[in-house]
Design an enzyme around this catalytic site. Sequence first.
Site, PDB file in Angstrom:
ATOM      1  N   GLU A  12       0.812  -1.218   0.000  1.00 52.01           N
ATOM      2  CA  GLU A  12       0.000   0.000   0.000  1.00 52.01           C
ATOM      3  C   GLU A  12       0.842   1.264   0.000  1.00 52.01           C
ATOM      4  OE1 GLU A  12      -3.813   1.781   2.460  1.00 52.01           O
ATOM      5  OE2 GLU A  12      -3.624  -0.345   2.061  1.00 52.01           O
ATOM      6  N   TYR A 331      -0.243  -2.810  13.214  1.00 52.76           N
ATOM      7  CA  TYR A 331      -1.212  -2.046  12.422  1.00 52.76           C
ATOM      8  C   TYR A 331      -2.109  -1.217  13.341  1.00 52.76           C
ATOM      9  CZ  TYR A 331      -4.436  -1.003   8.622  1.00 52.76           C
ATOM     10  OH  TYR A 331      -5.187  -0.359   7.674  1.00 52.76           O
TER      11      TYR A 331
END
Length: 865
Positions: A12, A331
Site C-alpha cells: 500500500e 497495524y
Amino acid sequence: MANLLRVLMVAEKPSIALSIASVLSHGQMSTRRGSTEVHEFDGMFRGFKAHYRVTSVIGHVFSVDFPEKYQNWATIDPQDLFDAPIIKKESNPKAHICRHLSNEARGCSYMVLWLDCDREGENICFEVIESTGFDMKDSKRKVYRARFSSVTEKDISKAMDNLVEPNRDEALAVDARQEIDLKVGVAFSRFQTSYFQGKYQNLDCRVISYGPCQTPTLGFCVQRYMHINTFKPEKFWALRPYIRKDGYELQLEWERRRLFDLEAATVFQKLVVEGRTAKVMDVSEKQEVKGRPAGLNTVNLLKVASSALGFGPQTAMHLAERLYTQGFISYPRTESTAYPSSFDFTDTLRAQVSNPVWGGYVQRLLSDGFHMPKSGTDAGDHPPITPMRAATEVMVGGDAWRLYQYVCQHFLGTVSPNCKYIRTKVELSIGGETFHCTGQRVTEKGFTAIMPWSAVDEKKLPSFLKGERIEVLRVELYEGNTAPPDYLTESELISLMEKHGIGTDASIAVHINNIGERNYVQVQSGRKMVPTALGITLIRGYQCIDPDLCLPDIRSFIEQQITLVAKGQADHSHVVQHVIQQFRRKFSYFVQQIEHMDALFEAQFSPLADSGRALSKCGKCLRYMKHITAVPPRLFCGTCEEVYYLPQKGTVKLYKELTCPLDNFELVIYSVPGPEGKSFPLCPYCYNSPPFEGIDTLFGASKTPNAPAKTKTGAGMPCSLCPHPTCQHSVRNQGVCACPECEGTLVLDPVSFPKWKLNCNLCSCIVLLPEGAHRITTTSNRCPECDSAIIEIDFNKKTTPLENGATLHQGCVLCDELLLSLVEVKHGRSFVRRGGRGRGRGRGRGRGGRRGSKSVDPKMSFRDF
C-alpha cells in the site's frame, strides 16, 4: 530469469514495499525507479524458483466521482445526483499508478497483494487487480492476498506462508459506502451552498457541506452546547463538619450529600452543631483491585492521544501510521482489544529489554513472570496495537516518540499485575446525622508502576476505634450552585461516535477533522470542541426540518447494512439502492422546507443588502456593488442579486475607474501587503466566470494564489492571466517575459511604484526592477533575440545610470546588459543569458504570444497560449 516464475507483489505504501522486499530477499535485491520504486530479487515461490518484483501504490488507486456532465453546479439539479451514474477515476493521475501497475504486471504469472488488512485495503486489492489486468477467475494468472499485522520479519514470513484470496465482499462494502457518501453528501452540500451563497455578509459560505457521518458528529457538539446554553443553575447547601484526630484535621462527607432547601439544611446544621461530638459507628477495610487494561485499539488510542498527549485524532493517526510503516508498532487500525491465542508475548517483551526508560521493568516481568492480558473484544480484524521493536526518541522524533512511548507503556500494562489497594471507610454519627471519611492505601502498584497516570490516589487516615467519640471543631453550611457540563472534549466526542456507530476506526479521525476544517467547530484549550455560529445554526436548521439528518441513528443503520455486505449477508446494490431512496425522499422534503433553516440563518447572520460599502460598478446594471470584507471577501450587486468572489488575504481597491472590455465591469486592484507582496488588476466577472475555455486546465487557476474556492462561479482569472488582445491590462499587453521558475509569464505590477517589479502570474517568483524610476511601461516592440517585450524606463534624473544624465531607456530585461545588471530575482532562479536568449520556460514568449502579430480569438481554448 527466462525459466523463472515471475511474481508481482504490491504493497500500500513504498515504505512497506521496501520492508517486504528486504525481508524476503534477505537484503539481496536491486531497486529501480518507477512511479513508485520496484525492488527485484530471485527466490522461491510455492516450491518453484521465481523472480520477484515488489512495488506499491500510494493509497487508493481510484476515487469515485460523477461524470463530467454532472460537475456543473449551475445546470445540474442536486436532486438528479441521486440517480446519476458514478465513475472511478485515478486518485492521483500525475503519479501514473495505473500505467505503472500494468507495466510491472506484464509477464507475471502470480500476484501477491500486501495491502493494509482492513476493508479499505481489501478495496484497494481489487483496484490493483483491475489495473494489472489480472482476473480472479483466471487459473493461469493467480492472485493471492497476504494478511499481516506488522512489517516485522516474523509477520511478513508468516503471511507469505499463509496466503489467501482477496475478500470481494469487504471490497464491495467500501464501494457501497463510497457511493452513498458521494451522492448524499454532494447533493445536500451543493443545494445548501448554492442556496446560502451570497445571502449573508458574515457567513463563511464557500462550502456549506453535509455528510452522513460529519453532520451527526457535529450534532453531538451542538447538543452539548445547547445543554450548556439552556442550563439553569440551582443553589444547594451541604453540611461540612470538621474533626481533629491524631493531629489530622478531617472534613467529613455528609451521607445526604446536598439539599436544595435552605431552611431544611439550616435545621440539620443546628442538630449537628448541638451534637458537639462525632461517634464512630463503624470502621471497615476492604481489599480493592484496579484491573490492568485490555489491549489498545484505535479508538482508545485516539482518546488518549487527545486527552493526555494533546494530539488531534488526525495527527495521532498520521503519527501511528508512520510508526507502523517504520516497523515500530503493529497495524494501528483495529477494533480488537483481545490478543489472539497465538500471540507471542515473550518475544514482544524481549524486544523492549534494551529500552533505557522501561527496559528494567520489562526484565523484571520476564524474570518474575508476566500476566496474561484480561479478556477483551475480538473484532476479528487485527490484534491490539502493540510495539514491535525497540525505539528511542532520536530514532522516531518528538511527537511520534510520545505516541510510541504510550503504546509501549500500555502494552506493558496489559501484561502486568493488577493494582491492589485497601480502602478504609469510617462512618460517624453527629446529632443523628451520618457522615463518613475514606482513605486509600496501595499495597501493590501493579500496572500503575508503568502507567503512573492510572495510579490510585493514596489518602492516609488516622486510626479510629468503633464507639469512640471525637470532638467536632466546627460545622460549615456550604452554599454552591449546580454547574452545566463543559463542552465536549475530542476524547468524549470519539466515545460518543463509537457508542452510536458513527464512522469506523479508520474514519473517525477524518470526520472530526472535517467539522473543524469546515469552520463548524473550533478546538479550544483542553481539546474542547466548541461549535461556531454556523455549526449551531446548521444543526438547529436540520432539527427544525428533519431531525434524522443530524441524528446518529441513520448513519448507525447504514454502517450496520454495510457490515452485512462485508460479511456477505446482504447484496451491495440492494443496500445502496435502499439507502439512496431513503435520502432522496429526505432531500426532497428538505428542499421544500429550506425556508425554516433560512429563518435561523437570517436571525444569526447579516443580509448582504445591509452590509458592505460601495466599491465598483456592476457591468450589467451599472449600479455600484458593495464590498463585503468578511471571509470570504466578495462584491455584492443588490440590483442583480449577484455575488462575485474576490481573492483572500489582501486588500482590494477600485482601479482608476477602468472597465473590462469584455463585460464593462469596473476593475479592482488586488494587493498583498509587504515588500515582496504582489498586485494585479482583476475584473470581478471574469475572475468568477473565466470567459476563455481551458483557463483552469492550462494554468491550474484553482491553484492560482488566493483564487476562490471551486464553486458554481468557477475558478479565479485575474487580468494577469487574461489573453484578451485589446485589454491594456491583459497578459498580452503587460506580460514581459517567461518566468524562470515555472510555465508562467512575468507581468508588470501596475501599482508597484516606486519599487517597480515583475510578478509571475502563476508562481511566487518576483523580479525587482530599478527602484525609484518615475515610470516603467511595456511597449509594443519585441526583443529580436528572445521575443520578450521591450520595456521603457524613465529613470529619476538624480539616480539615472545613463550617460550624460539621460533618463529614458528602452530594452529587454533578458538581453539588455544595463537592465540585466539592474534587476534582481526573488523566489526564483536568476536570469542567465545563453546564446543571446534569456532563461525561462513560460508559456508564450514575451507577452504570451507567438512570434508575429496574429490576431487572437478571445474565445480560444488556451491550448496554444
